[in-house]
Design a protein around this motif. Structure first.
Motif, PDB file in Angstrom:
ATOM      1  N   VAL A 145       0.858  -1.129   0.162  1.00 18.16           N
ATOM      2  CA  VAL A 145       0.113  -0.583  -0.009  1.00 18.16           C
ATOM      3  C   VAL A 145       0.896   1.134  -0.296  1.00 18.16           C
ATOM      4  N   PHE A 146       2.106   0.933   0.794  1.00 17.26           N
ATOM      5  CA  PHE A 146       3.125   2.458   1.195  1.00 17.26           C
ATOM      6  C   PHE A 146       3.186   2.235  -0.438  1.00 17.26           C
ATOM      7  N   VAL A 147       3.510   1.263  -1.054  1.00 15.82           N
ATOM      8  CA  VAL A 147       4.677   2.298  -2.619  1.00 15.82           C
ATOM      9  C   VAL A 147       3.397   2.246  -3.293  1.00 15.82           C
ATOM     10  N   GLU A 148       2.285   1.259  -3.559  1.00 16.85           N
ATOM     11  CA  GLU A 148       0.984   1.848  -4.329  1.00 16.85           C
ATOM     12  C   GLU A 148       0.787   3.682  -4.219  1.00 16.85           C
ATOM     13  N   THR A 149       0.805   3.917  -2.955  1.00 13.35           N
ATOM     14  CA  THR A 149       0.397   5.416  -2.816  1.00 13.35           C
ATOM     15  C   THR A 149       1.541   6.627  -2.994  1.00 13.35           C
ATOM     16  N   VAL A 150       2.421   5.796  -3.021  1.00 11.94           N
ATOM     17  CA  VAL A 150       3.560   6.730  -3.261  1.00 11.94           C
ATOM     18  C   VAL A 150       3.562   7.166  -5.197  1.00 11.94           C
ATOM     19  N   HIS A 151       3.238   6.141  -5.732  1.00  8.47           N
ATOM     20  CA  HIS A 151       3.206   6.201  -7.116  1.00  8.47           C
ATOM     21  C   HIS A 151       2.088   6.669  -8.211  1.00  8.47           C
ATOM     22  N   LEU A 152       0.910   6.747  -7.003  1.00 10.79           N
ATOM     23  CA  LEU A 152      -0.228   7.017  -7.777  1.00 10.79           C
ATOM     24  C   LEU A 152      -1.198   8.061  -7.515  1.00 10.79           C
ATOM     25  N   LEU A 153      -0.319   8.383  -6.198  1.00 11.25           N
ATOM     26  CA  LEU A 153      -0.794   9.564  -5.827  1.00 11.25           C
ATOM     27  C   LEU A 153      -1.267  10.888  -7.049  1.00 11.25           C
ATOM     28  N   PRO A 154       0.028  11.059  -7.683  1.00 12.36           N
ATOM     29  CA  PRO A 154      -0.444  12.071  -9.143  1.00 12.36           C
ATOM     30  C   PRO A 154      -1.803  11.653  -9.219  1.00 12.36           C
ATOM     31  N   PHE A 155      -2.395  10.873  -9.557  1.00 17.47           N
ATOM     32  CA  PHE A 155      -3.610  10.677 -10.027  1.00 17.47           C
ATOM     33  C   PHE A 155      -4.533  11.510  -9.193  1.00 17.47           C
ATOM     34  N   ILE A 156      -4.729  11.314  -8.246  1.00 20.65           N
ATOM     35  CA  ILE A 156      -5.607  12.295  -7.144  1.00 20.65           C
ATOM     36  C   ILE A 156      -5.710  13.215  -6.919  1.00 20.65           C
ATOM     37  N   VAL A 157      -3.939  14.066  -7.353  1.00 14.79           N
ATOM     38  CA  VAL A 157      -3.514  15.481  -7.286  1.00 14.79           C
ATOM     39  C   VAL A 157      -4.282  16.073  -8.344  1.00 14.79           C
TER      40      VAL A 157
END
Length: 558
Positions: A145-157
């Motif tokens: 979850v940690f690694v996926e969150t860092v990678h996919l955070l820009p989709f939300i931003v």
């Protein structure tokens, strides 16, 4: 008549290279491995096997947790970047997009070096007597979850920041006059108005996690749908029963993703989000903050930027280090890893460039034709074409790769060889997988082009074809070029589908990185390959930023 010919040609491509491979793998999932008949036995075995059922549950839970944490971290960042007047705001915005435009497995390797049991952080803490035993940062669901969150955070931003800039400032100002300030104003006024954009970004995060097999595999976690699908199909292809369990896992990952899409659209369409407004500027409402609030904003943005820059920084160090093992920092630096990549493994780079270039040449006329049909014709069923081409964004790459492997494993007429055994299958699958990024950007450029310019040319006798090449194409060329670069960036890092199709001599940089890691090679060589991939990506992104096009919002929309 010419419009119909173009439409039918594009529809034939969509059916032949998107619908057909997906339909084949769905049918195959119902095939009995013993007698070849169609039945529900495979699905019955899957759902009654506790291990496979747990894979399904783990995948959904991980995807939901990633969406939740990405939302908690991404919404404040989106609000700060969209609303606050900060020095360096443009740089922060550009850097916030970096993770989704860099290969995800690059980030996984970097985080293992940093947060692994014998990684930089644990070694520093142990050496300074802060802890006696390594802290488990990555081993388990929380690590994925940690690694996926860092990678996919820009989709939300990206999604939420774009939505916030489009809100008429008068709505928030009216709420403030009524006494609604701070968080209450955001949750009662701002957030409801950007619901469509947020749901779009959240779905992309959810869908990506469901289809990501490599991140859990590198972290040693195998109980996920996509991961078990890859293992069962790639390593147990002769074990018929396990092969079919892998196929079902890939189909279920796609099915859950489609269900999530339908639910998200149903939720958004229940309410109306369009409002009458006096308009807004391109930057939207700007809030000048001071004191503690301004300091807190800089600190928060700074923390996110550090997380974003960790991957390329660590990979760069690893690429030029010799045996970075059990030490907090590299002790010896060398160019040997780069030399080995260019001298002994040059085909990795060559194949990456050649396959992605051919895929770009294949995708360009399809994207131009599709965009023209959608923007300039009233043909019945044109939305069906758009839906088919865009559906590839919903389908995990693992299902696309297996679909091409099985669907095209039949001799092509006149050639007496199956397409899956010819190297050209690699550019074909890259074209299908990344086509929406180019097509949506070209379509957006067409929509911005005034029709009267084309009508004027046709009035003086120019044919539609000549009008397109002499008037339309030159005027949208900037957007087309931006779309080409974005397509190429996404193509060179593709591995989810190509890993099932490559043969010896067809390895690309992403496949080479995985193979070198999987063979137990010292991390320097995979890091060097990842470093080259990052450099190519950054150069292309620099060119893309110079074009001044808002390509990302349209390319990643659903």
């Amino acid at each position: 008549m010419s419009e119909w010919i173009l439409y039918l040609a594009l529809l034939s491509y969509a059916i032949g290279f998107i619908v057909y491979p997906m339909l084949i793998i769905v049918i195959e999932s119902f095939r009995d491995p013993l007698n070849g008949s169609l039945s529900l036995n495979n699905y019955y075995k899957f759902f009654t096997d506790r291990y496979y059922f747990d894979c399904l549950i783990n995948s959904v839970i991980t995807a939901l947790l990633t969406v939740l944490i990405a939302t908690v971290l991404g919404l404040p960042l989106a609000y700060i970047l969209a609303r606050y007047k900060l020095v360096g705001k443009t740089i922060y915005t550009a850097l916030s997009l970096l993770p989704i435009l860099l290969p995800p497995y690059v980030g996984v390797f970097a985080f293992i070096i940093l947060f692994g049991k014998m990684g930089v952080i644990n070694l520093l803490l142990i050496q300074n007597n802060v802890i006696k035993e390594p802290i488990n940062f990555l081993d388990g669901l929380h690590g994925v979850v940690f690694v996926e969150t860092v990678h996919l955070l820009p989709f939300i931003v990206i999604s939420c920041s774009a939505g916030l800039t489009q809100i008429d400032p008068s709505f928030e100002e009216a709420a403030e006059v009524s006494g609604a300030t701070g968080l209450y104003r955001f949750f009662s006024v701002s957030l409801p108005l950007i619901t469509p954009q947020y749901v779009s970004g959240a779905f992309l995060v959810f869908s990506y996690v469901l289809g990501d097999w490599l991140t859990p595999l590198i972290l040693g976690q195998r109980n996920y749908l996509a991961t078990i699908a890859f293992i069962n199909i790639a390593y147990h292809f002769v074990d018929i029963e396990r092969k079919y369990m892998g196929i079902i896992a890939s189909v279920l990952a796609s099915t859950v993703s489609v269900i999530a899409l339908l639910l998200s659209r149903y939720y958004v369409e229940r309410k109306k989000y369009s409002v009458l407004s006096k308009g807004t500027t391109a930057e939207g409402r700007v809030i000048h903050v001071h004191g503690l609030k301004k300091f807190a904003a800089y600190v928060y943005v700074g923390i996110i930027m550090v997380l974003v820059l960790l991957s390329p920084a660590v990979i760069t160090l690893a690429a030029f280090s010799r045996r970075w093992v059990l030490t907090p920092f590299p002790e010896h630096f060398t160019f040997e890893n780069i030399r080995m990549l260019f001298i002994e493994l040059p085909s990795y780079i060559q194949n990456t460039i050649v396959f992605s270039s051919i895929a770009t040449l294949l995708a360009l006329p399809i994207a131009l034709g599709t965009s023209y049909v959608l923007a300039r014709t009233n043909l019945p069923g044109k939305n069906i074409l758009d839906g088919i081409l865009a559906s590839i964004l919903v389908i995990p790459g693992i299902m696309v790769g297996v679909g091409y492997l099985i669907g095209f494993d039949y001799p092509v007429p006149l050639l007496d060889v199956s397409l899956s055994r010819v190297w050209f299958i690699m550019p074909l699958v890259l074209c299908a997988r990344r086509l929406p990024y180019l097509a949506r950007n070209v379509h957006a450029s067409f929509l911005q082009l005034e029709k009267s310019l084309e009508e004027a040319a046709q009035t003086v006798g120019a044919s539609r074809l000549r009008t397109f090449f002499d008037i339309s194409l030159p005027l949208i060329m900037r957007g087309v070029f931006a779309g080409i670069i974005l397509f190429f960036v996404m193509a060179i890092q593709e591995i989810s589908s190509t890993i099932f199709l490559y043969r010896p001599g067809w390895e690309t940089l992403p496949i080479g990185i995985y193979l070198q890691w999987n063979r137990g090679t010292e991390f320097g060589v995979p890091a060097a390959a990842a470093f080259v991939l990052v450099i190519i990506t950054l150069i292309l992104l620099l060119i893309l930023s110079k074009l001044g096009q808002r390509v990302l919002g349209g390319a990643f929309a659903i």
